[in-house]
Design an enzyme around this catalytic site. Structure first.
Site, mmCIF file in Angstrom:
data_model
loop_
_atom_site.group_PDB
_atom_site.id
_atom_site.type_symbol
_atom_site.label_atom_id
_atom_site.label_comp_id
_atom_site.label_asym_id
_atom_site.label_seq_id
_atom_site.Cartn_x
_atom_site.Cartn_y
_atom_site.Cartn_z
ATOM 1 N N ASP A 150 -64.262 37.221 -69.021
ATOM 2 C CA ASP A 150 -65.629 37.666 -68.815
ATOM 3 C C ASP A 150 -65.930 37.709 -67.315
ATOM 4 O OD1 ASP A 150 -68.059 38.497 -69.609
ATOM 5 O OD2 ASP A 150 -68.821 36.524 -70.170
ATOM 6 N N ASN A 199 -66.232 45.949 -77.618
ATOM 7 C CA ASN A 199 -65.889 46.667 -76.381
ATOM 8 C C ASN A 199 -65.618 48.160 -76.605
ATOM 9 O OD1 ASN A 199 -64.151 43.872 -74.791
ATOM 10 N ND2 ASN A 199 -66.287 44.497 -74.662
#
Ligand code: FPP
Length: 179
Positions: free
Chosen positions: A18, A66
Site C-alpha cells: 500500500d 484493483n
C-alpha cells in the site's frame, strides 16, 4: 539499530503493498512511478525474509478491487508483474524460493499467467521459502472458491457433509501448504 531475535520470528509474513500512490504524490511523480518503486521494494523484502529464514512471505500485490482502477494503471501494474517474473527468475531459483500464487489467477492477462505458471513449475521443488503472490485476490473469494470445490466433492459423492472439517477446508484453500 535493533537486534532481531531470530528465535521469535513468525513463520509467515504478509505485506499489504500500500501507499505507492502517496509515495509518488509527495515526490510530485506519477502514480506509476510509485508502483515501480513498490516493485523494487519487493526485492529487498524477499531477500531479507529469505536471509532471516521466514517460511512464507505473502504479498498482496493486486486485489480483486484493483481491476476497477483506470485501464492505464492496471496495464502498468501487469507490465511490472511481467518484468518482476522475468527479472527475478534467477533470484527465486538460486535462493531455493518456491513461487506460488493465490487468487483468481485465470483473470490475469495471458502473458502474466504464462510467466507465473513457468516460475511456479520450475520452483515447485524448492523448500527454502514460499513466496506467495496474491493476485486478483480477496479473502472472501478464497472462502467462496474453497466452498465450491468442497461442494463439488459432496455432489459427486466423494465426500460426505459430516466429513467436512477445518482440515478439509484448509486443503481447499488456494495454497494449502502455506503455514
Ligand atoms: C497500492 O498502492 C499498490 C498496488 C495497488 C499495486 C502493487 C503492485 C505492484 C507494484 C506490482 C508489482 C508487484 C510485484 C509483486 C513485483 P496504492 O496505489 O493504493 O497507493 P495509495 O494507497 O498511496 O493510494
Amino acid at each position: 539499530m535493533h537486534e532481531i531475535d531470530t528465535k521469535r520470528l513468525p513463520a509467515h509474513i504478509a505485506i499489504i503493498m500500500d501507499g505507492n500512490g502517496r509515495w509518488a504524490k509527495t515526490r510530485m511523480l506519477e502514480r506509476v512511478r510509485g508502483h515501480e518503486s513498490g516493485a523494487d521494494a519487493v526485492r529487498t523484502c524477499v531477500t531479507a525474509c529469505r536471509e532471516l529464514g521466514i517460511k512464507a512471505l505473502s504479498l498482496y500485490a493486486f486485489s480483486e478491487e484493483n481491476w476497477r482502477r483506470p485501464g492505464l494503471e492496471v496495464t502498468a501494474l501487469m507490465k511490472l508483474l511481467e518484468k518482476y517474473l522475468i527479472e527475478e527468475r534467477s533470484e527465486i531459483l538460486d535462493n531455493n524460493i518456491r513461487l506460488v500464487a493465490s487468487g483468481r489467477i485465470e483473470k490475469l492477462p495471458e502473458k502474466v499467467r504464462r510467466l507465473l505458471y513457468e516460475r511456479m513449475e520450475e520452483s515447485a521443488a524448492n523448500s527454502g521459502m514460499f513466496l506467495n503472490l496474491c493476485l486478483s485476490y480477496t479473502g472472501r473469494e478464497e472462502i467462496v472458491d474453497a466452498t465450491v470445490k468442497i461442494a463439488e466433492l459432496v455432489k459427486s459423492g466423494d465426500l460426505q457433509p459430516e466429513e467436512i472439517t477445518a482440515e478439509i477446508f484448509e486443503q481447499h484453500l488456494y495454497v494449502p501448504q502455506l503455514p
